[in-house]
Enzyme design. Structure first.
Site, short mmCIF file in Angstrom:
data_model
loop_
_atom_site.label_atom_id
_atom_site.label_comp_id
_atom_site.label_asym_id
_atom_site.label_seq_id
_atom_site.Cartn_x
_atom_site.Cartn_y
_atom_site.Cartn_z
N HIS A 148 23.65 2.40 11.10
CA HIS A 148 25.10 2.91 11.55
C HIS A 148 26.13 2.79 12.76
O HIS A 148 25.71 2.02 14.04
CB HIS A 148 25.05 4.30 11.49
N LYS B 69 -1.42 -13.29 19.61
CA LYS B 69 -1.71 -14.93 19.63
C LYS B 69 -1.52 -16.04 18.48
O LYS B 69 -0.48 -15.55 17.57
CB LYS B 69 -3.13 -13.76 18.67
N ASN C 195 0.57 -1.27 -0.52
CA ASN C 195 -0.35 0.48 -0.02
C ASN C 195 1.21 1.55 -0.08
O ASN C 195 2.22 1.35 0.07
CB ASN C 195 -0.83 -0.14 1.41
N THR D 245 11.41 -5.78 16.36
CA THR D 245 13.30 -6.09 16.79
C THR D 245 13.53 -7.19 16.78
O THR D 245 14.61 -7.69 16.65
CB THR D 245 12.93 -5.03 18.57
N LYS D 246 12.82 -8.22 16.37
CA LYS D 246 13.69 -9.74 16.36
C LYS D 246 12.54 -11.16 15.74
O LYS D 246 11.50 -10.17 15.23
CB LYS D 246 12.80 -10.75 18.08
#
Length: 187
Positions: free
Chosen positions: A119, A183, A89, A165-166
């Site tokens: 960085h 869930k 989208n 982040t994982k």
């Protein structure tokens, strides 16, 4: 050194200074992306005109029933790999120096950010990249952010606004900042 070698170095996670002469080889892709994106994002196009423009941007044939809604933002067009029946989208931002792979059937909501580069903390001119992979039939909700090196598992859903982040395992819904499993699907 060839341009593809630079991308292999970046994809492998090798730190690379943005002022390294080898990195300059990839800058031609960035210039091409800016040129083509200007056409895509600043002119009106019928939906059937967009695939040829995206082929020019990505440097390869557009996959069957894949749609990207403008505006769209990317730095290195050649480093985005799209499967079939992908829907992206509007207002998606892809920072692709480390390569982004989006497999078949993926849906990406508006204003999603996909990042492969970071960085070095000690030298901000040094890029450290990791590939992002979104597996088949995953769904990324509006305004989600996917950080470098993340794999989104097959059939998983990333809730709107999540910061991933994982890695996300297959068949789950994740949400929040940082994203966590909310869930399990198909159980």
């Amino acid at each position: 050194m060839e341009k593809q070698d630079v991308y292999e170095r970046l994809k492998s996670g090798e730190p690379l200074n943005m002022y390294d002469p080898d990195f300059a080889l990839a800058i031609t892709d960035m210039v091409n992306a800016r040129r083509v994106l200007h056409k895509i994002n600043n002119e009106f196009h019928e939906l059937d005109e967009l695939p040829s423009l995206f082929e020019e941007l990505l440097g390869e044939p557009f996959q069957e029933r894949t749609v990207i809604m403008p505006p769209f933002y990317i730095d290195f067009g050649s480093q985005l790999k799209l499967g079939k029946q992908v829907f992206i989208n509007h207002n998606c931002t892809c920072m692709t120096a480390g390569t982004i792979i989006i497999e078949d059937g993926v849906m990406i909501g508006p204003q999603v950010t996909l990042l492969t580069a970071n960085h070095d903390f000690d030298d901000h001119n040094v890029l450290i990249c990791k590939t992002v992979c979104i597996k088949k039939n995953a769904w990324i909700g509006a305004r989600a952010t996917i950080l470098p090196g993340i794999t989104i598992g097959e059939n998983s859903v990333v809730a709107g606004g999540a910061v991933v982040t994982k890695d996300v395992e297959p068949n789950v819904v994740v949400g929040g900042n940082p994203a966590k499993v909310l869930k399990r699907l198909n159980e």
